[in-house]
Design an enzyme around this catalytic site. Structure first.
Site, PDB file in Angstrom:
ATOM      1  N   CYS A 189       3.158 -13.332   0.459  1.00  0.00           N
ATOM      2  CA  CYS A 189       2.623 -13.902  -0.790  1.00  0.00           C
ATOM      3  C   CYS A 189       3.679 -14.427  -1.745  1.00  0.00           C
ATOM      4  CB  CYS A 189       1.815 -12.846  -1.551  1.00  0.00           C
ATOM      5  SG  CYS A 189       0.937 -11.679  -0.528  1.00  0.00           S
TER       6      CYS A 189
ATOM      7  N   THR B 246       5.337  -7.073   3.727  1.00  0.00           N
ATOM      8  CA  THR B 246       5.011  -8.476   3.986  1.00  0.00           C
ATOM      9  C   THR B 246       4.886  -9.285   2.701  1.00  0.00           C
ATOM     10  OG1 THR B 246       3.879  -7.881   6.025  1.00  0.00           O
ATOM     11  CG2 THR B 246       3.318 -10.004   5.063  1.00  0.00           C
TER      12      THR B 246
ATOM     13  N   ILE C  34      -2.713 -19.016   6.355  1.00  0.00           N
ATOM     14  CA  ILE C  34      -1.285 -19.324   6.470  1.00  0.00           C
ATOM     15  C   ILE C  34      -1.093 -20.763   6.930  1.00  0.00           C
ATOM     16  CG2 ILE C  34       0.848 -18.689   7.692  1.00  0.00           C
ATOM     17  CD1 ILE C  34      -0.116 -15.787   7.644  1.00  0.00           C
TER      18      ILE C  34
ATOM     19  N   ALA D 126      -5.876 -22.426  11.760  1.00  0.00           N
ATOM     20  CA  ALA D 126      -6.401 -23.196  10.624  1.00  0.00           C
ATOM     21  C   ALA D 126      -6.916 -22.251   9.554  1.00  0.00           C
ATOM     22  CB  ALA D 126      -7.503 -24.132  11.098  1.00  0.00           C
ATOM     23  N   GLY D 127      -6.221 -21.115   9.435  1.00  0.00           N
ATOM     24  CA  GLY D 127      -6.621 -20.132   8.431  1.00  0.00           C
ATOM     25  C   GLY D 127      -5.770 -20.251   7.177  1.00  0.00           C
TER      26      GLY D 127
ATOM     27  N   GLY E 113       0.812  -1.215   0.000  1.00  0.00           N
ATOM     28  CA  GLY E 113       0.000   0.000   0.000  1.00  0.00           C
ATOM     29  C   GLY E 113       0.843   1.261   0.000  1.00  0.00           C
TER      30      GLY E 113
ATOM     31  N   LYS F 189       6.007 -17.304  -0.386  1.00  0.00           N
ATOM     32  CA  LYS F 189       5.100 -18.420  -0.104  1.00  0.00           C
ATOM     33  C   LYS F 189       4.695 -19.126  -1.398  1.00  0.00           C
ATOM     34  CE  LYS F 189       1.181 -17.972  -0.683  1.00  0.00           C
ATOM     35  NZ  LYS F 189       0.205 -17.232   0.084  1.00  0.00           N
TER      36      LYS F 189
ATOM     37  N   GLU G  14     -14.021 -25.566 -17.847  1.00  0.00           N
ATOM     38  CA  GLU G  14     -15.293 -25.756 -18.549  1.00  0.00           C
ATOM     39  C   GLU G  14     -16.409 -26.130 -17.569  1.00  0.00           C
ATOM     40  OE1 GLU G  14     -15.706 -29.135 -21.259  1.00  0.00           O
ATOM     41  OE2 GLU G  14     -13.979 -30.079 -20.309  1.00  0.00           O
TER      42      GLU G  14
HETATM   43  P1  NDP Z   1      -6.554 -16.264   9.550  1.00  0.00           P
HETATM   44  O1  NDP Z   1      -7.410 -15.206  10.089  1.00  0.00           O
HETATM   45  O2  NDP Z   1      -6.772 -16.757   8.180  1.00  0.00           O
HETATM   46  O3  NDP Z   1      -6.638 -17.538  10.511  1.00  0.00           O
HETATM   47  C1  NDP Z   1      -6.321 -17.445  11.858  1.00  0.00           C
HETATM   48  C2  NDP Z   1      -6.487 -18.809  12.487  1.00  0.00           C
HETATM   49  O4  NDP Z   1      -6.013 -18.749  13.808  1.00  0.00           O
HETATM   50  C3  NDP Z   1      -7.916 -19.268  12.564  1.00  0.00           C
HETATM   51  O5  NDP Z   1      -7.937 -20.661  12.385  1.00  0.00           O
HETATM   52  C4  NDP Z   1      -8.352 -18.882  13.963  1.00  0.00           C
HETATM   53  O6  NDP Z   1      -9.262 -19.790  14.513  1.00  0.00           O
HETATM   54  C5  NDP Z   1      -7.056 -19.000  14.733  1.00  0.00           C
HETATM   55  N1  NDP Z   1      -6.905 -18.002  15.789  1.00  0.00           N
HETATM   56  C6  NDP Z   1      -7.159 -16.690  15.713  1.00  0.00           C
HETATM   57  N2  NDP Z   1      -6.868 -16.075  16.872  1.00  0.00           N
HETATM   58  C7  NDP Z   1      -6.394 -17.018  17.687  1.00  0.00           C
HETATM   59  C8  NDP Z   1      -5.952 -17.005  19.035  1.00  0.00           C
HETATM   60  N3  NDP Z   1      -5.932 -15.895  19.749  1.00  0.00           N
HETATM   61  N4  NDP Z   1      -5.546 -18.189  19.585  1.00  0.00           N
HETATM   62  C9  NDP Z   1      -5.592 -19.327  18.865  1.00  0.00           C
HETATM   63  N5  NDP Z   1      -6.018 -19.383  17.592  1.00  0.00           N
HETATM   64  C10 NDP Z   1      -6.426 -18.252  17.015  1.00  0.00           C
HETATM   65  O7  NDP Z   1      -5.058 -15.759   9.789  1.00  0.00           O
HETATM   66  P2  NDP Z   1      -3.662 -16.129   9.133  1.00  0.00           P
HETATM   67  O8  NDP Z   1      -2.671 -15.869  10.202  1.00  0.00           O
HETATM   68  O9  NDP Z   1      -3.689 -17.459   8.494  1.00  0.00           O
HETATM   69  O10 NDP Z   1      -3.505 -15.037   8.003  1.00  0.00           O
HETATM   70  C11 NDP Z   1      -3.670 -13.659   8.301  1.00  0.00           C
HETATM   71  C12 NDP Z   1      -4.301 -12.934   7.156  1.00  0.00           C
HETATM   72  O11 NDP Z   1      -3.359 -12.783   6.122  1.00  0.00           O
HETATM   73  C13 NDP Z   1      -5.482 -13.668   6.525  1.00  0.00           C
HETATM   74  O12 NDP Z   1      -6.675 -13.351   7.153  1.00  0.00           O
HETATM   75  C14 NDP Z   1      -5.451 -13.171   5.113  1.00  0.00           C
HETATM   76  O13 NDP Z   1      -6.229 -12.020   5.008  1.00  0.00           O
HETATM   77  C15 NDP Z   1      -3.988 -12.838   4.864  1.00  0.00           C
HETATM   78  N6  NDP Z   1      -3.385 -13.895   4.051  1.00  0.00           N
HETATM   79  C16 NDP Z   1      -3.824 -14.075   2.780  1.00  0.00           C
HETATM   80  C17 NDP Z   1      -3.298 -15.072   1.985  1.00  0.00           C
HETATM   81  C18 NDP Z   1      -3.811 -15.269   0.608  1.00  0.00           C
HETATM   82  O14 NDP Z   1      -4.469 -14.385   0.090  1.00  0.00           O
HETATM   83  N7  NDP Z   1      -3.586 -16.417  -0.020  1.00  0.00           N
HETATM   84  C19 NDP Z   1      -2.226 -15.934   2.453  1.00  0.00           C
HETATM   85  C20 NDP Z   1      -1.842 -15.667   3.815  1.00  0.00           C
HETATM   86  C21 NDP Z   1      -2.403 -14.682   4.570  1.00  0.00           C
HETATM   87  P3  NDP Z   1     -10.869 -19.749  14.325  1.00  0.00           P
HETATM   88  O15 NDP Z   1     -11.151 -19.133  12.995  1.00  0.00           O
HETATM   89  O16 NDP Z   1     -11.260 -21.187  14.383  1.00  0.00           O
HETATM   90  O17 NDP Z   1     -11.357 -18.952  15.444  1.00  0.00           O
END
Ligand code: NDP
Length: 449
Positions: free
Chosen positions: A48, A42, A180, A177-178, A16, A51, A443
């Site tokens: 990105c 980042t 990353i 489980a997001g 940005g 990765k 398709e």
């Molecule tokens: P995400 O928000 O995708 O996932 C976070 C994960 O951590 C979820 O599973 C969540 O659990 C869990 N969590 C959140 N807070 C806590 C906590 N305090 N204690 C324990 N577990 C927790 O975050 P990421 O770190 O994976 O990525 C960050 C951001 O970066 C993404 O939201 C995305 O916008 C961006 N990104 C985009 C990518 C792409 O476009 N391909 C690739 C990588 C990052 P639950 O949901 O079950 O509560």
């Protein structure tokens, strides 16, 4: 003589900030940009770009196995050199870092290689002790990985360190489980690690369409990635042999060689000094802004992850561009946050745009859902029992496509093109009226039932 040292001072040279600085300079502004680490931010330095290159590298593990079915003699044990992949990736990062730096220089943006903090509405304090003034300040300092504050958390790494590992760990536990977590689970698994993913709830990729993320979970488990759900992180104990014993609620402890936290990202606002300009952070530590990315201080704007709107590079770039065009280009522009496509570069990747099925049902009431559940031709010949799933969600009354979600080979490449049709408001009939391009996976988009 100008009243301020600069027309614009940008803090943070990520996606940005760099776009805003470059375009503002092109519009004639005198611009400086401060960066405490490396130009690129980042996405380029530790997100990105590296990765995606690791994803490509890791994918060869499957490709080499599959190649045998296509007639190639591939030895049972193919040698893989992590240091070679890692160093080539880091060299590419260096190249892009150089390209970003020269773009700024060629636009006469002054690059200040120091941390900068806000000292007042028009004042910035630099880590070298200087204070400079600017008519406008743009904060684009991004976000950093959130690390849970459990005992022994210092033994874990984040995605920042993952790109610099000495070796691929034999056993890795990924917390979260997001995006990353699932991307790195795929990378490390393909590179031979035993991967366990633990999450505090029982869903992966919350926010993604339910059927698509269920398919990823099923495929990942079949591949051998382990999951522990409803597992609240309790602590990490370093053992005498250097291994890490991880305790969590509801499950037995797990011993691994590496723990990686992927539990979300937090805005980089600690010690930034926004209070010196009367700006109050929100409950997540992000800088609140209006539709023009303006903060409550009229000389200060903020774009990208630090505002915690949509944490995606292309969005930060658009916000930076809109800021520059509005403030210095005489062309008021606002970012349209509707229908932003996104992807998870898992193995296989998934991608989506628009509403999920449950979102559409809540918002629209009447919806029609079409799916295509198929095995890609290449997977069939390779004997890979891995099915792709495409899902289209339409407004029940108008037939307009309001969501499109997919998992399968090349899903992000296919989705980007299809997202244009969804953004344009096309209907299922318009998709059906398009002749299939055969044989392709894409398709299926025009053959959904
Ligand atoms: P995400 O928000 O995708 O996932 C976070 C994960 O951590 C979820 O599973 C969540 O659990 C869990 N969590 C959140 N807070 C806590 C906590 N305090 N204690 C324990 N577990 C927790 O975050 P990421 O770190 O994976 O990525 C960050 C951001 O970066 C993404 O939201 C995305 O916008 C961006 N990104 C985009 C990518 C792409 O476009 N391909 C690739 C990588 C990052 P639950 O949901 O079950 O509560």
């Amino acid at each position: 003589m100008a009243e301020y040292d600069y027309d614009l001072f940008v803090i943070g040279a990520g996606s940005g900030g760099v776009r805003a600085a470059r375009v503002s300079a092109a519009h004639g502004a005198r611009v400086a940009i401060a960066e405490e680490y490396r130009v690129g931010g980042t996405c380029v330095i530790r997100g990105c770009v590296p990765k995606k290159l690791l994803v490509y590298g890791a994918h060869f593990a499957e490709d080499l196995r599959d190649a045998r079915h296509f007639g190639w003699d591939v030895p049972e044990q193919c040698a893989f050199s992590w240091p070679r992949l890692r160093d080539n990736v880091l060299a590419e990062v260096d190249r892009i870092n150089g390209a970003y730096t020269s773009t700024l220089e060629s636009h006469s943006v002054e690059i200040i290689p120091h941390r900068a903090t806000i000292a007042g509405p028009n004042e910035v304090l630099l880590a070298d002790g200087r204070t400079v003034t600017a008519e406008r300040i743009l904060v684009a300092v991004g976000a950093r990985p959130h690390v849970p504050s459990c005992p022994g958390h210092e033994h874990g790494i984040t995605s920042n360190e993952a790109f610099h590992l000495e070796a691929v760990p034999k056993r890795i536990l990924i917390a979260g489980a997001g995006y990353i977590a699932n991307e790195f689970a795929g990378i490390f698994h393909q590179l031979g690690a035993h991967v366990t993913l633990i999450n505090r709830t029982d869903v992966i990729l919350r926010g993604y369409d339910e059927s698509i993320r269920d398919r990823l979970l099923q495929i990942s488990m079949t591949k051998g990635i382990e999951f522990r759900f409803n597992a609240e992180f309790a602590g990490i104990e370093k053992q005498d042999d250097g291994c890490l014993k991880v305790s969590m609620s509801n499950h037995e402890p797990i011993t691994v060689d590496c723990v990686m936290f992927a539990t979300g990202r937090v805005p980089n606002t600690e010690g930034l000094g926004v209070e010196n300009a009367g700006i109050q952070l929100d409950e997540k530590g992000a800088i609140p802004v209006d539709e023009d990315s303006r903060t409550t201080c009229e000389s200060i704007w903020a774009v990208g992850d630090v505002t915690n709107r949509v944490q995606l590079t292309p969005v930060a770039i658009r916000e930076g561009q809109a800021f520059a065009d509005t403030v210095f280009g005489g062309k008021p522009t606002r970012v349209d946050y509707g229908c932003i496509p996104s992807a998870v570069f898992s193995h296989p990747p998934m991608a989506g745009v628009g509403m999920t099925e449950s979102e559409a049902k809540t918002k629209l009431g009447s919806v029609k859902v079409y799916t295509s559940d198929f095995r890609a031709m290449k997977n069939v010949l390779a004997g890979r029992n891995e099915r792709a799933l495409y899902k289209m969600i339409c407004d029940g009354d108008s037939g307009r496509v309001v969501g499109l979600h997919m998992i399968g080979p090349d899903a992000p490449e296919i989705l980007q093109a299809a997202a244009i049709a969804v953004k344009a408001g096309l209907t299922k009939d318009a998709f059906d009226a398009t002749v299939a391009l055969h044989p392709s996976m894409a398709e299926e988009l025009v053959l959904m039932r």
